[in-house]
Design an enzyme around this catalytic site. Structure first.
Site, PDB file in Angstrom:
ATOM      1  N   SER A  70       0.837  -1.185   0.000  1.00 24.01           N
ATOM      2  CA  SER A  70       0.000   0.000   0.000  1.00 24.01           C
ATOM      3  C   SER A  70       0.884   1.252   0.000  1.00 24.01           C
ATOM      4  O   SER A  70       1.635   1.462  -0.950  1.00 24.01           O
ATOM      5  CB  SER A  70      -0.973  -0.051   1.175  1.00 24.01           C
ATOM      6  OG  SER A  70      -2.011   0.879   1.020  1.00 24.01           O
ATOM      7  N   ASP A 133     -10.204  -4.897  -4.014  1.00 29.34           N
ATOM      8  CA  ASP A 133      -9.631  -3.972  -3.022  1.00 29.34           C
ATOM      9  C   ASP A 133     -10.596  -2.813  -2.795  1.00 29.34           C
ATOM     10  O   ASP A 133     -10.921  -2.086  -3.735  1.00 29.34           O
ATOM     11  CB  ASP A 133      -8.277  -3.451  -3.527  1.00 29.34           C
ATOM     12  CG  ASP A 133      -7.492  -2.704  -2.469  1.00 29.34           C
ATOM     13  OD1 ASP A 133      -8.103  -1.977  -1.648  1.00 29.34           O
ATOM     14  OD2 ASP A 133      -6.255  -2.822  -2.473  1.00 29.34           O
ATOM     15  N   HIS A 160      -7.726  -5.814   0.178  1.00 31.96           N
ATOM     16  CA  HIS A 160      -6.528  -4.984   0.357  1.00 31.96           C
ATOM     17  C   HIS A 160      -5.370  -5.809   0.932  1.00 31.96           C
ATOM     18  O   HIS A 160      -4.454  -5.272   1.546  1.00 31.96           O
ATOM     19  CB  HIS A 160      -6.846  -3.783   1.240  1.00 31.96           C
ATOM     20  CG  HIS A 160      -5.845  -2.682   1.173  1.00 31.96           C
ATOM     21  ND1 HIS A 160      -5.469  -2.073  -0.004  1.00 31.96           N
ATOM     22  CD2 HIS A 160      -5.115  -2.080   2.139  1.00 31.96           C
ATOM     23  CE1 HIS A 160      -4.565  -1.145   0.244  1.00 31.96           C
ATOM     24  NE2 HIS A 160      -4.317  -1.125   1.534  1.00 31.96           N
TER      25      HIS A 160
END
Length: 178
Positions: A70, A133, A160
């Site tokens: 991320s 996601d 995610h």
């Protein structure tokens, strides 16, 4: 010796949680030294002013694989824009602020991306994103793939990429590059 540095996402994430220990063990079994310091400085916001110098402190160099999750993937790309590394693994990567205030103040989006430099400063880039996601639209991932020429993997139904204890897709994706 080749090494891998594991980079968590913002929000207080740690490389001692979720799939990071599984990946660390798998990378060690493949002969890599793994740097997994747990919680990073400025863990909530993951601002560039703290994380990019920290990557240098950890010894990210031309023998290093950066495994970023991320906002950790964003840090990996920004590091590669100005430093030579061996390669990178971008998990749930993106390229805009996503309209989030925390991303706007992170410092990663204050300058344009230099996609050519990011590509040229490493031998390979692996990218893993999921269409499910809830935070990163798949269009962001596909845009990155187009700009970076990454070894791109869309992993179904992984959201995610947390919470999950194992991440065999990451190890399988990195194997051809080792």
């Amino acid at each position: 010796m080749k090494k891998a540095i594991l980079i968590p996402g913002n929000g207080g994430g740690s490389t001692h949680d979720d799939w990071f220990p599984y990946v660390a063990e798998g990378l060690r079994a493949r002969g890599l030294q793994v740097v997994s310091p747990g919680t990073w400085p400025d863990a909530e916001l993951a601002r560039a002013e703290y994380w990019l110098p920290y990557l240098e402190q950890l010894g990210a160099d031309e023998n290093t694989i950066l495994v970023g999750f991320s906002s950790g993937a964003i840090a990996a790309m920004r590091h590669a824009q100005t430093h030579r590394i061996l390669g990178s693994v971008l998990v749930a990567g993106y390229h805009t602020t996503l309209g989030l205030r925390t991303e706007e103040v992170s410092g990663y989006f204050d300058q344009p991306w230099d996609w050519e430099r990011i590509r040229a400063n490493q031998q390979w880039i692996v990218q893993l994103n999921s269409p499910s996601d809830p935070y990163i639209p798949i269009e962001e991932a596909r845009f990155l793939h187009e700009r970076l020429g990454s070894d791109y993997h869309e992993v179904a139904n992984r959201g995610h990429f947390y919470p999950m204890a194992e991440f065999p897709e990451l190890l399988a994706a990195i194997d051809p590059h080792l």
